[in-house]
Design an enzyme around this catalytic site. Sequence first.
Site, mmCIF file in Angstrom:
data_model
loop_
_atom_site.group_PDB
_atom_site.id
_atom_site.type_symbol
_atom_site.label_atom_id
_atom_site.label_comp_id
_atom_site.label_asym_id
_atom_site.label_seq_id
_atom_site.Cartn_x
_atom_site.Cartn_y
_atom_site.Cartn_z
ATOM 1 N N PHE A 189 0.857 -1.188 0.000
ATOM 2 C CA PHE A 189 0.000 0.000 0.000
ATOM 3 C C PHE A 189 0.893 1.239 0.000
ATOM 4 O O PHE A 189 1.974 1.226 0.602
ATOM 5 C CB PHE A 189 -0.888 -0.043 1.249
ATOM 6 C CG PHE A 189 -1.941 1.013 1.306
ATOM 7 C CD1 PHE A 189 -3.108 0.893 0.574
ATOM 8 C CD2 PHE A 189 -1.771 2.147 2.095
ATOM 9 C CE1 PHE A 189 -4.093 1.876 0.624
ATOM 10 C CE2 PHE A 189 -2.744 3.134 2.157
ATOM 11 C CZ PHE A 189 -3.902 2.996 1.416
ATOM 12 N N SER A 191 1.388 3.962 1.524
ATOM 13 C CA SER A 191 1.972 4.551 2.737
ATOM 14 C C SER A 191 2.938 3.625 3.461
ATOM 15 O O SER A 191 3.570 4.039 4.438
ATOM 16 C CB SER A 191 0.853 4.957 3.706
ATOM 17 O OG SER A 191 0.139 3.807 4.145
ATOM 18 N N LYS A 192 3.067 2.378 3.013
ATOM 19 C CA LYS A 192 3.969 1.445 3.691
ATOM 20 C C LYS A 192 5.427 1.866 3.486
ATOM 21 O O LYS A 192 5.756 2.661 2.611
ATOM 22 C CB LYS A 192 3.780 0.024 3.154
ATOM 23 C CG LYS A 192 2.368 -0.521 3.274
ATOM 24 C CD LYS A 192 1.884 -0.600 4.702
ATOM 25 C CE LYS A 192 0.527 -1.285 4.775
ATOM 26 N NZ LYS A 192 -0.051 -1.270 6.119
ATOM 27 N N ASN A 193 6.318 1.280 4.296
ATOM 28 C CA ASN A 193 7.736 1.612 4.177
ATOM 29 C C ASN A 193 8.259 1.310 2.781
ATOM 30 O O ASN A 193 9.116 2.038 2.264
ATOM 31 C CB ASN A 193 8.548 0.837 5.216
ATOM 32 C CG ASN A 193 8.230 1.262 6.634
ATOM 33 O OD1 ASN A 193 7.102 1.583 6.961
ATOM 34 N ND2 ASN A 193 9.236 1.260 7.498
#
Length: 376
Positions: A189, A191-193
């Site tokens: 997704f 916004s993940k790292n």
Amino acid sequence: MKKIQMVDLKGQYDKIKDTVNNSIQEVLDNTAYINGPQVHEFQKSLQDYLGVKHVIPCANGTDALQIAMMGLGLKPGDEVITADFTFAATVEVIALLQLTPVLVDVEPDTFNISIEAIRNAVTPKTKAIVPVHLFGQAANMEQIMAIAKEHNLSVIEDNAQAIGANYKYSDGSKKKVGVIGDVASTSFFPSKNLGCYGDGGAIFTNNDELAHIIRGVVNHGMYVRYHHDVVGVNSRLDSVQAAVLNAKLPLLDSYNEARQAAAEKYNAAFAGHASIVTPVTKGDKDSHVFHQYTLRILNGDRDGLMKHLQSKDIPCAIYYPIPLHKQKAYLDERYNEADFTVTNQLVNEVLSLPMHTELDDEQIKFITDSILEYLT
């Protein structure tokens, strides 16, 4: 000062714009939008990065978790133990497969699943444990694997928030989270790292037989076209998203280091404050990659602080405001409130601050000063 954002994807993109654009352009030029060379390249690169034998890309992190369970052959009624304090996707796939969710409490310092609670929850019907590496911190995998071995259980790591983190064993050795259990899932997704520019996910395993089953499951149960050998789904990482991930994977460690550096600055600013509990990192520094930076506010005015920050255009969030065992979809008379004392406390105390690769010192100082101003 730049506008503060919870996640600054635009700022991150601006620094890698040419690489990302060129990678996407390759997909547009070769028109292999599904299962193209970029997908295979990403799969191989991620296998090498993690030190795992098999990475099977799929459409999103929730699919990844569901497919991992399907691959293990869990049957309706089988009990699956997981944390009460996490995002609903973890429990929703258990319910969708007509398995029996067994929600348990978490640790008050790491927010990860409680080892004692797991031990207390095991029954003859238990078939699997799903530890969630919450907010970017590795769960206590050594003890979880010991419990699994003792009771012949499968372990499915929910690694949606902690890709790149290392778990440190008691003997000092380390492994990447996501390659310790029988199988693991992750999310890409945005916004993940390690995030793409849409939805994406992957399953990891070192088990050759399980990997073979999962490869069929993600593709309608097919190994040969129009021959459906297992019950499957349609879940694929598309080539455009793989192209973005190919551009970003070489930067993952630096992204995680930027998050860790920001967390250290937050911690320093809040050190010693009676009403603030900063995140605890167990193991070495690299065991926590700070997908979220989450405080506990002890004075009972967490919601007031949140409104104060919002009035200053400082974004913040509560992850998660309602325990899973109190969600309407997952209510169950088996649950006893006395078994969820930590989770029930955390939902009234936690507050997550902006955390991303582009945070600068000026922004961090403004955020921390604003919090200290309110809590003084």
